[in-house]
Motif scaffolding. Structure first.
Motif, PDB file in Angstrom:
ATOM      1  N   ALA A   5      92.958  18.474   4.242  1.00 45.94           N
ATOM      2  CA  ALA A   5      92.935  19.488   3.181  1.00 45.94           C
ATOM      3  C   ALA A   5      92.525  18.943   1.830  1.00 45.94           C
ATOM      4  O   ALA A   5      92.362  19.700   0.881  1.00 45.94           O
ATOM      5  CB  ALA A   5      94.317  20.120   3.072  1.00 45.94           C
ATOM      6  N   ASN A   6      92.396  17.644   1.727  1.00 47.77           N
ATOM      7  CA  ASN A   6      92.093  17.080   0.404  1.00 47.77           C
ATOM      8  C   ASN A   6      90.944  16.075   0.452  1.00 47.77           C
ATOM      9  O   ASN A   6      90.972  15.058  -0.223  1.00 47.77           O
ATOM     10  CB  ASN A   6      93.353  16.448  -0.213  1.00 47.77           C
ATOM     11  CG  ASN A   6      94.044  15.487   0.762  1.00 47.77           C
ATOM     12  OD1 ASN A   6      93.416  14.958   1.670  1.00 47.77           O
ATOM     13  ND2 ASN A   6      95.317  15.259   0.551  1.00 47.77           N
ATOM     14  N   SER A  54      87.454  14.351  -0.430  1.00 46.64           N
ATOM     15  CA  SER A  54      86.802  14.184  -1.739  1.00 46.64           C
ATOM     16  C   SER A  54      85.836  15.333  -2.010  1.00 46.64           C
ATOM     17  O   SER A  54      85.805  15.888  -3.101  1.00 46.64           O
ATOM     18  CB  SER A  54      86.007  12.868  -1.782  1.00 46.64           C
ATOM     19  OG  SER A  54      86.855  11.744  -1.747  1.00 46.64           O
ATOM     20  N   TYR A  68      89.963   2.228 -11.174  1.00 43.21           N
ATOM     21  CA  TYR A  68      89.290   3.366 -10.546  1.00 43.21           C
ATOM     22  C   TYR A  68      88.835   3.008  -9.134  1.00 43.21           C
ATOM     23  O   TYR A  68      88.392   1.886  -8.886  1.00 43.21           O
ATOM     24  CB  TYR A  68      88.062   3.774 -11.363  1.00 43.21           C
ATOM     25  CG  TYR A  68      88.372   4.356 -12.716  1.00 43.21           C
ATOM     26  CD1 TYR A  68      89.337   5.355 -12.880  1.00 43.21           C
ATOM     27  CD2 TYR A  68      87.694   3.928 -13.849  1.00 43.21           C
ATOM     28  CE1 TYR A  68      89.603   5.899 -14.129  1.00 43.21           C
ATOM     29  CE2 TYR A  68      87.951   4.474 -15.112  1.00 43.21           C
ATOM     30  CZ  TYR A  68      88.911   5.456 -15.232  1.00 43.21           C
ATOM     31  OH  TYR A  68      89.173   6.001 -16.473  1.00 43.21           O
ATOM     32  N   ARG A  96      93.032  17.536  -5.817  1.00 42.07           N
ATOM     33  CA  ARG A  96      92.277  17.242  -4.600  1.00 42.07           C
ATOM     34  C   ARG A  96      92.546  18.240  -3.468  1.00 42.07           C
ATOM     35  O   ARG A  96      92.011  18.108  -2.376  1.00 42.07           O
ATOM     36  CB  ARG A  96      92.589  15.816  -4.124  1.00 42.07           C
ATOM     37  CG  ARG A  96      91.848  14.711  -4.881  1.00 42.07           C
ATOM     38  CD  ARG A  96      90.394  14.574  -4.431  1.00 42.07           C
ATOM     39  NE  ARG A  96      90.283  14.189  -3.070  1.00 42.07           N
ATOM     40  CZ  ARG A  96      90.304  12.925  -2.617  1.00 42.07           C
ATOM     41  NH1 ARG A  96      90.362  11.935  -3.478  1.00 42.07           N
ATOM     42  NH2 ARG A  96      90.241  12.653  -1.341  1.00 42.07           N
ATOM     43  N   THR A 134      91.675  21.122  -1.738  1.00 39.39           N
ATOM     44  CA  THR A 134      90.480  21.966  -1.715  1.00 39.39           C
ATOM     45  C   THR A 134      90.810  23.454  -1.669  1.00 39.39           C
ATOM     46  O   THR A 134      90.303  24.250  -2.475  1.00 39.39           O
ATOM     47  CB  THR A 134      89.595  21.569  -0.512  1.00 39.39           C
ATOM     48  OG1 THR A 134      89.377  20.162  -0.564  1.00 39.39           O
ATOM     49  CG2 THR A 134      88.265  22.296  -0.545  1.00 39.39           C
ATOM     50  N   ALA A 164      89.144   8.849 -10.601  1.00 40.79           N
ATOM     51  CA  ALA A 164      88.123   8.338 -11.514  1.00 40.79           C
ATOM     52  C   ALA A 164      87.403   9.534 -12.141  1.00 40.79           C
ATOM     53  O   ALA A 164      87.213  10.566 -11.489  1.00 40.79           O
ATOM     54  CB  ALA A 164      87.130   7.460 -10.758  1.00 40.79           C
ATOM     55  N   PRO A 165      86.978   9.397 -13.392  1.00 39.75           N
ATOM     56  CA  PRO A 165      86.383  10.561 -14.076  1.00 39.75           C
ATOM     57  C   PRO A 165      85.144  11.083 -13.360  1.00 39.75           C
ATOM     58  O   PRO A 165      84.907  12.293 -13.341  1.00 39.75           O
ATOM     59  CB  PRO A 165      86.062  10.039 -15.479  1.00 39.75           C
ATOM     60  CG  PRO A 165      86.226   8.555 -15.440  1.00 39.75           C
ATOM     61  CD  PRO A 165      87.110   8.233 -14.284  1.00 39.75           C
ATOM     62  N   TRP A 166      84.346  10.182 -12.761  1.00 39.64           N
ATOM     63  CA  TRP A 166      83.129  10.634 -12.080  1.00 39.64           C
ATOM     64  C   TRP A 166      83.464  11.412 -10.807  1.00 39.64           C
ATOM     65  O   TRP A 166      82.615  12.152 -10.312  1.00 39.64           O
ATOM     66  CB  TRP A 166      82.195   9.472 -11.777  1.00 39.64           C
ATOM     67  CG  TRP A 166      82.888   8.220 -11.336  1.00 39.64           C
ATOM     68  CD1 TRP A 166      83.288   7.908 -10.074  1.00 39.64           C
ATOM     69  CD2 TRP A 166      83.316   7.140 -12.174  1.00 39.64           C
ATOM     70  NE1 TRP A 166      83.930   6.695 -10.065  1.00 39.64           N
ATOM     71  CE2 TRP A 166      83.958   6.189 -11.330  1.00 39.64           C
ATOM     72  CE3 TRP A 166      83.221   6.869 -13.545  1.00 39.64           C
ATOM     73  CZ2 TRP A 166      84.502   5.004 -11.829  1.00 39.64           C
ATOM     74  CZ3 TRP A 166      83.752   5.689 -14.029  1.00 39.64           C
ATOM     75  CH2 TRP A 166      84.384   4.768 -13.179  1.00 39.64           C
ATOM     76  N   ASP A 167      84.685  11.263 -10.307  1.00 39.63           N
ATOM     77  CA  ASP A 167      85.049  12.003  -9.100  1.00 39.63           C
ATOM     78  C   ASP A 167      85.469  13.440  -9.406  1.00 39.63           C
ATOM     79  O   ASP A 167      85.655  14.242  -8.485  1.00 39.63           O
ATOM     80  CB  ASP A 167      86.142  11.251  -8.330  1.00 39.63           C
ATOM     81  CG  ASP A 167      85.597   9.970  -7.690  1.00 39.63           C
ATOM     82  OD1 ASP A 167      84.390   9.942  -7.370  1.00 39.63           O
ATOM     83  OD2 ASP A 167      86.352   8.997  -7.526  1.00 39.63           O
ATOM     84  N   HIS A 179      83.251  16.394  -7.998  1.00 40.33           N
ATOM     85  CA  HIS A 179      83.491  17.048  -6.710  1.00 40.33           C
ATOM     86  C   HIS A 179      84.478  18.196  -6.852  1.00 40.33           C
ATOM     87  O   HIS A 179      84.373  19.215  -6.171  1.00 40.33           O
ATOM     88  CB  HIS A 179      84.029  16.043  -5.696  1.00 40.33           C
ATOM     89  CG  HIS A 179      83.127  14.867  -5.507  1.00 40.33           C
ATOM     90  ND1 HIS A 179      81.845  14.988  -5.058  1.00 40.33           N
ATOM     91  CD2 HIS A 179      83.312  13.545  -5.740  1.00 40.33           C
ATOM     92  CE1 HIS A 179      81.275  13.793  -4.999  1.00 40.33           C
ATOM     93  NE2 HIS A 179      82.150  12.905  -5.412  1.00 40.33           N
ATOM     94  N   LYS A 207      83.654  22.062  -6.014  1.00 38.37           N
ATOM     95  CA  LYS A 207      84.459  22.912  -5.134  1.00 38.37           C
ATOM     96  C   LYS A 207      84.797  24.224  -5.835  1.00 38.37           C
ATOM     97  O   LYS A 207      84.714  25.302  -5.236  1.00 38.37           O
ATOM     98  CB  LYS A 207      85.765  22.196  -4.750  1.00 38.37           C
ATOM     99  CG  LYS A 207      85.614  21.010  -3.792  1.00 38.37           C
ATOM    100  CD  LYS A 207      86.977  20.327  -3.574  1.00 38.37           C
ATOM    101  CE  LYS A 207      86.851  19.066  -2.714  1.00 38.37           C
ATOM    102  NZ  LYS A 207      88.158  18.352  -2.568  1.00 38.37           N
TER     103      LYS A 207
END
Lengths: 265, 265, 265, 265
Positions: free
Chosen positions: A46-47, A49, A159, B105, B107, B129-132, B135, B139
């Motif tokens: 469910a989570n 990335s 990170y 995270r 979804t 991490a900020p770049w993540d 995603h 969503k």
């Protein structure tokens, strides 16, 4: 001190055939080595990335598979539940429930899961100090459920990286709950592949040995006959055909530390 | 670049009187200073460290208060929703929805909230991490909702501490979503008081000034007329009667950076 | 509160021509903008990641260059000294001495440098909490030297990464020493290129703006006419020809925060 | 794979009597248990948190004591050297030199120590990624010295805390140098007592067991007959009279992992 137990299986239910075969292989191996086994597989990731990743067969199909594993292979089964999982349906099939690390601070969720009455494996959040797991355990036990386990799976370290603090295992023992070390999620590199989490499979044995020697009740390891082809968490899964050699070492280490006692106590 | 907006209010709905008075005071102050305001308060603190802590009035009573604030004080309102919140009921009352950092995270949850169609303030997990965050934004946008905001509130730094990475604000700008900096949760010491989270109120102005100069669309600050008596997150709330001096500086900083442009772009 | 001063220059003395030209350009720019300047360059990079990297011209040749900069360009000069530097020779040429972050806990070294009597810029170790700099300052002041500055340059955050804690600037102000923020080493990725340290030049303006708004006495920035061709720390150097636009913003931010005062005090 | 060796002794030379007695006790214990011993003690703690702390008897007096230990007790001796230590004098007395973690990036220093020709135990900096130790080893070996050891002693984890990454032990094995785990400095809380570093003695056995099971060549442990009265690093020293029980477990663990082999290789 009881000897080490093992929670193992493929990360996600990929197919009935894979589930049954891997369960059978793990059951026979564990019987031979004298390790109590709980088979683990998820019906829904469910989570993930990214929303594009494979999430699993869904609850209904997944539970059907887990039920067959339980009945035909004859091993107890654990699966993880999520914020919107119909808990009763899952609890009617499996032997142990598991709560995700990201959700360890959601009071209602933790208590709804614990209230099902099954043993619950509470994963510690990647953002949580080990001594703060005592509050999570207290919330779960407040439902009357005394079969609570706590599970370390790494803590945020910069990170896209996790680090495993072996002190945490000793700290969490003080909750009185059996402590489990998750040796495969602990080598995840969260988000480390850009769109998905990476992993460092090569460090699974290192961390597993360290944790068993630090002293744990159980070990959690995701495994797959062909990790590079796994539909989820392959980069950190341990190959099924290399489980025997790893387990043999871990059992020997466990015996040493439990015979000799923990000098820190 | 639009000038800075403010999301502010007491952490939790403590009483109707407190809500109306603080909203009125913030409204008048922001009108005077020319800062767009969104009033924030929670009806349920679903992830307190301990099950013993005050959680709020509950959804029904809380929404009644927020509705009065909205109607009588005439300010838009934001509140946070949780894994088991009936989203429709909340969405029918407030102007903006907010998702908790721990749930970034999940979804299904993120998509259910985004699907309500209201603007959504997505808090970045302390473990992400900020770049993540890209995603998470993807969503949310996949539901068709284009009114997505992202919010930094500190990242795990050892145990019981958070650190604010100003680089994260620039990284998250690349999602195209307005970036909000949460200056009060960023000074939390998670679990730092043993049974509850501590906070370093004295650093709110330091981080707020830094973030505004780094360049943000909005600032999030919990405030209370008497932080030491607040029922939730008092240690990191900024005193309401000191909001004017702080905002005056922040507005001046915001004007400088938005006039001069970001040299990194 | 005095207005912001600037410590700037190429990381290492590459050639006399580069040193004189960059000093001249910085001097004229700073005079025009009203910013006090201290020119910085190293004669020896004593702690490169790899023994293969360029280390500089050595002390004798380097000091000759710095002396020309000082005399012909008419700017004060700072350079860093190391555990085996003949301090008297350096102190007879430069105006300010600087101690490396890695050496901040070496008591003898810190005291030998402070005993030279020149102002000393003490860089905080990447492993040190900001409140622990008070002991370093105390050691330096115990020599009778009252001209001690403290400098933040990022703190270890996982592997191969640094993070800048803006709270640290406020904490270090309590030593009574002027606080300097090093905006270019703070974006280093230590060891991040395998054999050398990488850098994130694009974040220099973000962190510089944040630090100035948090409140500092001075800013440290390595600069180069052609950072990609620099012999040391190029990845995190700020281009000389973009210094003007960045400084203009920073000066405006500094004026705002120093006029309005620090709400945290 | 050779069986585990031990580097142990009181942190600092407090008195000749303490040094001789502790060396004798360790020698007899290690002989009985079949563990090669190197006796460790410092003559000067050159990097204490505060200038007020006890630093040791100084080089001359300290070396006299170490020489007596070596001659009369008949054990090899290791001590740490610093940026301004006359290396020849130390090298003429001891069997192994050790370089401090904070100084691991000082190229000249590392090479001057390695050039003495004795075996050198290189401590990894608290700020260094394990794969970056390869450069430190390369610098040392470039002097022609092939007797280089690398030592893990924890990595910065937030402020005033260290964490031990067991993966680091496997990573550093790839340098080809014997890997040592320092189980007592790894439980330091740097600066954690305000004016001095604190420590978590109770975690020494946890981390020592974990590291030995992860797989190391040697273990480093500071010990003292009365740690609470120790003049340096008492909070993280392991009591001398509890060394036997701990060592017995560690030897048994070491035997298991070295017989069974490392599954990660």
């Amino acid at each position: 001190e009881q000897p080490l137990f093992l929670i193992a299986g493929p990360c996600v239910v990929e197919s009935e055939a894979l589930a049954l075969e891997s369960a059978l292989e793990l059951r026979d191996l564990c019987a031979e080595l004298g390790v109590p086994l709980i088979y683990k597989s998820s019906f829904d990731k469910a989570n993930r990335s990214s929303a594009q990743s494979y999430r699993g067969p869904g609850m209904e199909a997944g539970l059907r598979v887990l039920e067959r594993v339980r009945r035909e292979v004859g091993v107890p089964v654990v699966t993880d539940v999520h914020e919107d999982t119909p808990l009763d349906e899952v609890a009617s099939v499996v032997d142990v429930l598991q709560t995700p690390a990201f959700l360890c601070r959601q009071t209602n969720f933790i208590q709804r899961v614990a209230a099902c009455g099954l043993p619950v494996n509470l994963k510690k959040g990647q953002f949580l100090a080990p001594w703060d797991m005592t509050h999570v355990v207290d919330k779960a036990r407040a439902t009357g459920n005394e079969h609570i386990l706590v599970c370390e799976r790494g803590v945020s370290f910069g990170y896209n990286n996790l680090i495993s603090d072996m002190r945490a295992l000793a700290v969490m023992r003080q909750t009185g709950a059996p402590v489990v070390f998750d040796a495969t999620h602990s080598v995840q590199l969260p988000g480390g592949q850009g769109h998905a989490s990476g992993g460092q499979r090569e460090f699974v044995p290192v961390l597993a040995r360290a944790a068993v020697a630090a002293g744990v009740s159980g070990l959690f390891m995701e495994t797959h006959p062909d990790p590079d082809a796994a539909l989820s968490d392959g980069p950190n899964a341990w190959p099924l055909d290399r489980m025997r050699e790893l387990l043999a070492t871990l059992i020997a280490l466990d015996r040493v530390v439990k015979e000799q006692g923990f000098a820190e106590q």
